[in-house]
Enzyme design. Structure first.
Site, mmCIF file in Angstrom:
data_model
loop_
_atom_site.group_PDB
_atom_site.id
_atom_site.type_symbol
_atom_site.label_atom_id
_atom_site.label_comp_id
_atom_site.label_asym_id
_atom_site.label_seq_id
_atom_site.Cartn_x
_atom_site.Cartn_y
_atom_site.Cartn_z
ATOM 1 N N GLY A 18 0.826 -1.199 0.000
ATOM 2 C CA GLY A 18 0.000 0.000 0.000
ATOM 3 C C GLY A 18 0.854 1.240 0.000
ATOM 4 O O GLY A 18 1.973 1.232 0.498
ATOM 5 N N GLY A 20 0.209 5.658 0.171
ATOM 6 C CA GLY A 20 -0.798 6.714 0.232
ATOM 7 C C GLY A 20 -0.233 7.815 1.081
ATOM 8 O O GLY A 20 0.490 7.540 2.029
ATOM 9 N N GLY A 21 -0.573 9.022 0.729
ATOM 10 C CA GLY A 21 -0.039 10.150 1.479
ATOM 11 C C GLY A 21 1.471 10.128 1.452
ATOM 12 O O GLY A 21 2.080 10.066 0.384
ATOM 13 N N ASP A 132 -9.099 8.973 14.115
ATOM 14 C CA ASP A 132 -9.259 8.617 12.702
ATOM 15 C C ASP A 132 -9.731 7.165 12.582
ATOM 16 O O ASP A 132 -9.210 6.393 11.788
ATOM 17 C CB ASP A 132 -7.926 8.839 11.964
HETATM 18 C C1 6BE Z 1 0.596 -0.500 9.936
HETATM 19 C C2 6BE Z 1 -0.283 0.311 7.944
HETATM 20 C C3 6BE Z 1 -0.366 -0.971 7.439
HETATM 21 O O1 6BE Z 1 -0.871 -1.172 6.188
HETATM 22 C C4 6BE Z 1 -2.075 -6.854 3.671
HETATM 23 C C5 6BE Z 1 -1.373 -8.053 3.550
HETATM 24 C C6 6BE Z 1 -0.371 -8.314 4.455
HETATM 25 C C7 6BE Z 1 -0.031 -7.405 5.460
HETATM 26 C C8 6BE Z 1 -2.962 -8.866 1.877
HETATM 27 C C9 6BE Z 1 -3.011 -9.576 0.569
HETATM 28 C C10 6BE Z 1 -1.068 -10.843 1.136
HETATM 29 C C11 6BE Z 1 -0.960 -10.178 2.466
HETATM 30 C C12 6BE Z 1 -2.544 -11.591 -0.593
HETATM 31 C C13 6BE Z 1 -1.601 -0.185 5.571
HETATM 32 C C14 6BE Z 1 -2.243 -0.708 4.306
HETATM 33 C C15 6BE Z 1 -1.206 -1.220 3.338
HETATM 34 C C16 6BE Z 1 -3.229 -1.801 4.571
HETATM 35 N N1 6BE Z 1 0.192 0.530 9.187
HETATM 36 C C17 6BE Z 1 0.057 -2.058 8.199
HETATM 37 C C18 6BE Z 1 0.558 -1.800 9.477
HETATM 38 C C19 6BE Z 1 -0.016 -3.434 7.742
HETATM 39 C C20 6BE Z 1 -0.445 -3.937 6.532
HETATM 40 N N2 6BE Z 1 -0.384 -5.285 6.583
HETATM 41 N N3 6BE Z 1 0.073 -5.644 7.773
HETATM 42 C C21 6BE Z 1 0.295 -4.553 8.491
HETATM 43 C C22 6BE Z 1 -0.731 -6.219 5.565
HETATM 44 C C23 6BE Z 1 -1.757 -5.943 4.668
HETATM 45 N N4 6BE Z 1 -1.674 -8.940 2.522
HETATM 46 N N5 6BE Z 1 -2.448 -10.900 0.679
#
Ligand code: 6BE
Length: 616
Positions: A18, A20-21, A132
């Site tokens: 991801g 953003g910002g 938020d």
């Molecule tokens: C703290 C923002 C964050 O993310 C998705 C996965 C794994 C880990 C999904 C799809 C593989 C694994 C096929 C913001 C945003 C990107 C959602 N601040 C996170 C922590 C964070 C995102 N993940 N884990 C922590 C995350 C999201 N996938 N699949």
């Protein structure tokens, strides 16, 4: 791919999940344990005014230790970047979960909402307001437990939670009336309002206050009037009303919320939490770390306690502790310490990294654990760890079963003083009995309502087959300029809608046309169209509360693909969607509208229908 020297030997970066910002989030592996982590990467030069947000978030997350708040493992600051190493939540955003299921049942909503309430009650008790709260800031781990993220807007008033705040912040759709009016407000009270919006979104699948135009949206929020769909139970309606109470003084408090009948339905006890800000000392984790580093457990613990909780040692301790709490073994095989080892290019690790990297463990599940170079014997230490009894809440007291809720269809006729009600047929949401076959002939209009219907109808059909199929071929490079569309099946079928067409090129041209019609500029890469919403979906130029970020743009990707779901392996043309950046609800609305337009267009002009000949 960018390589960051500061992460070398500590974390192995994988894909970006991801951006953003001002931040980009990448998946990574914590080298010492082989555990997955998420790393939020921020470039100092692009941070600018947002720098305080980073500091705020780091400070908050260093203190907040709760099973439903995303854990911060380590912070690395270099001359050019900040890296925040955070707990991995493979389930992604709660938002996507709601969209996929259309809406959640009361039971599922309650399970999730209790976890949110527990996390928020915990942070409020420590004097923090989140400010938020929204489904995009709630992630799911692999066991479908919730984790709150994004503490960049949180507040910890010096004088405590009863001190008023002035800064308007957060997402407009979740903002409380007092915040919108630019009045002073209490952090705890605005969090309760946002949680009301969130609970509504869980149970309904759409927002209580929604409008393309920001001024209209504010007007709706200020009246506090929203629709109560017929499927809501009496208790959930009551609870939502108590939370979406425009007078903040009359709004339900977090303590009352923990005890509300809806929260306690199905024998559940009140929501509670442990007031913890210090790491629990775990001797098994410490002796594992001791076995690897050669230091004794007491020294490791002492160093952990002296640290500011943002070093590699802390990360390793917390990751091992998480493993233990999940009931996994702490079986390790030590390898050379990285500071004795040469780096990939024959360059020694910088001194700073050598210092933090005091120990290295290899857990048995890590693929690298087999690579031992014969240098060190594998110490086969298995700690038998009992899985923690479900620790969603450490309940304060046993309590008597509460009356089980029955959903009443008649409840629709009960009048309510505040929320507006419309007959169920006005609802734009499909009912489970509705046909799941994509019958585009029935699509006459392209209003968002019918669009939603179309998309959900299509999705239902797909959801049914999703589990039966196995992945066939998934092109590695999705952005490849290819002459043939991707073929999706099985797991790849999430976020895909089927069309009734058999010709990908035809669908692609209709999709482009729909985007053009909506005034959305797009870039094309093979069968992928990337678009970004602008004015037509965000008509707010002159809104008053400027400090409320108008996050009503988003960028997304639509890909024409082939779906192996037809009878006798027949391929249907589908459209896969992906949110790249920006507001999730805007994304949802845009996709619904674009897909409805496309499907309608195909049905009017069925040149590419499965019956006719198609070059591919
Ligand atoms: C703290 C923002 C964050 O993310 C998705 C996965 C794994 C880990 C999904 C799809 C593989 C694994 C096929 C913001 C945003 C990107 C959602 N601040 C996170 C922590 C964070 C995102 N993940 N884990 C922590 C995350 C999201 N996938 N699949």
């Amino acid at each position: 791919m960018v390589r960051y020297a500061a992460l070398k030997g500590l974390y192995e970066l994988e894909k970006t999940i991801g951006s953003g910002g001002f931040a980009k989030v990448k998946l990574a592996t914590h080298v010492a344990t082989g555990e997955k982590v998420a790393i939020k990467i921020m470039e100092k030069t692009t941070l600018g005014e947002d720098l305080p947000r980073v500091k705020l978030e780091v400070e908050a997350l260093k203190t907040l230790l709760h099973q439903h708040i995303c854990r911060l493992y380590q912070v690395i600051e270099t001359e050019s970047h900040y890296f925040m190493v955070i707990e991995y939540c493979s389930g992604g955003e709660l938002f996507d979960h709601i969209v996929e299921k259309n809406r959640l049942s009361e039971t599922d909503s309650r399970k999730f909402f209790r976890q949110i309430v527990s996390a928020v009650a915990y942070m409020h008790s420590l004097g923090y307001a989140h400010r938020d709260l929204k489904p995009e800031n709630v992630l799911l781990d692999k066991d479908e437990n919730l984790k709150l993220i994004d503490f960049g807007l949180c507040a910890k008033p010096k004088m405590g939670m009863q001190a008023h705040l002035y800064t308007s912040c957060g997402s407009p759709t979740y903002a409380a009336p007092e915040l919108i009016m630019g009045k002073k407000y209490l952090g705890s009270e605005v969090d309760i309002w946002s949680m009301g919006v969130l609970l509504y979104a869980l149970l309904c699948g759409f927002l209580p206050f929604d409008d393309n135009n920001l001024e209209n949206l504010y007007r709706k929020i200020l009246t506090g009037r929203y629709e109560e769909p017929y499927w809501l139970s009496d208790d959930s309606k009551t609870l939502i009303r108590l939370m979406l109470q425009i007078d903040p003084a009359k709004r339900i408090t977090i303590q009352e919320l923990c005890n509300h009948p809806w929260i306690r339905t199905n024998f559940l006890r009140p929501v509670s939490f442990i007031h913890r800000t210090k790491f629990e000392k775990d001797d098994e984790v410490l002796s594992t770390m001791s076995a690897i580093s050669g230091n004794n457990s007491t020294d490791i613990w002492k160093k952990l306690m002296q640290s500011d909780r943002t070093d590699y040692r802390t990360a390793t301790y917390l990751l091992l502790l998480d493993r233990k709490l999940r009931g996994l073994s702490l079986k390790i095989a030590p390898v050379m310490k990285p500071y004795f080892k040469q780096g990939i290019n024959g360059i020694n690790f910088p001194q700073r990294e050598a210092k933090v990297n005091n120990f290295i463990t290899k857990l048995d599940h890590s693929p690298r654990s087999k690579v031992n170079n014969g240098q060190s014997p594998v110490i086969d230490m298995t700690y038998n760890v009992l899985p923690n009894e479900n620790d969603e809440n450490k309940f304060t007291e046993p309590c008597a079963p509460v009356r089980k809720r029955l959903r009443s269809k008649e409840s629709d006729d009960v009048s309510s003083p505040v929320p507006i009600k419309r007959p169920p047929e006005n609802r734009s949401v499909t009912t489970p009995t509705q046909s799941s076959t994509p019958d585009s002939k029935h699509v006459q209009t392209s209003t968002p309502g019918s669009a939603r219907k179309v998309m959900l109808g299509l999705e239902r059909g797909l959801n049914r087959v999703r589990h039966v199929l196995t992945p066939k071929r998934r092109m590695k490079n999705e952005n490849m300029d290819s002459d043939e569309p991707n073929v999706l099946s099985g797991k790849g079928l999430s976020n895909v809608s089927a069309t009734c067409s058999g010709c990908p090129k035809h669908v692609l041209s209709k999709l482009r046309r729909a985007l053009r019609q909506k005034g959305i500029m797009c870039r094309q890469k093979g069968y992928i169209l990337q678009g970004e919403t602008e004015e037509s979906f965000s008509e707010d130029k002159k809104h008053s509360s400027k400090s409320i970020s108008a996050q009503n743009t988003c960028s997304f990707e639509l890909e024409v693909c082939l779906l192996e779901i037809g009878p006798n392996g027949k391929r249907l043309v589908g459209i896969r969607r992906k949110r790249l950046k920006g507001d999730a609800w805007v994304y949802k609305r845009v996709c619904e509208e674009i897909l409805a337009l496309t499907v309608e267009d195909i049905s009017i002009d069925p040149e590419g229908s499965s019956e006719s000949k198609c070059p591919i």
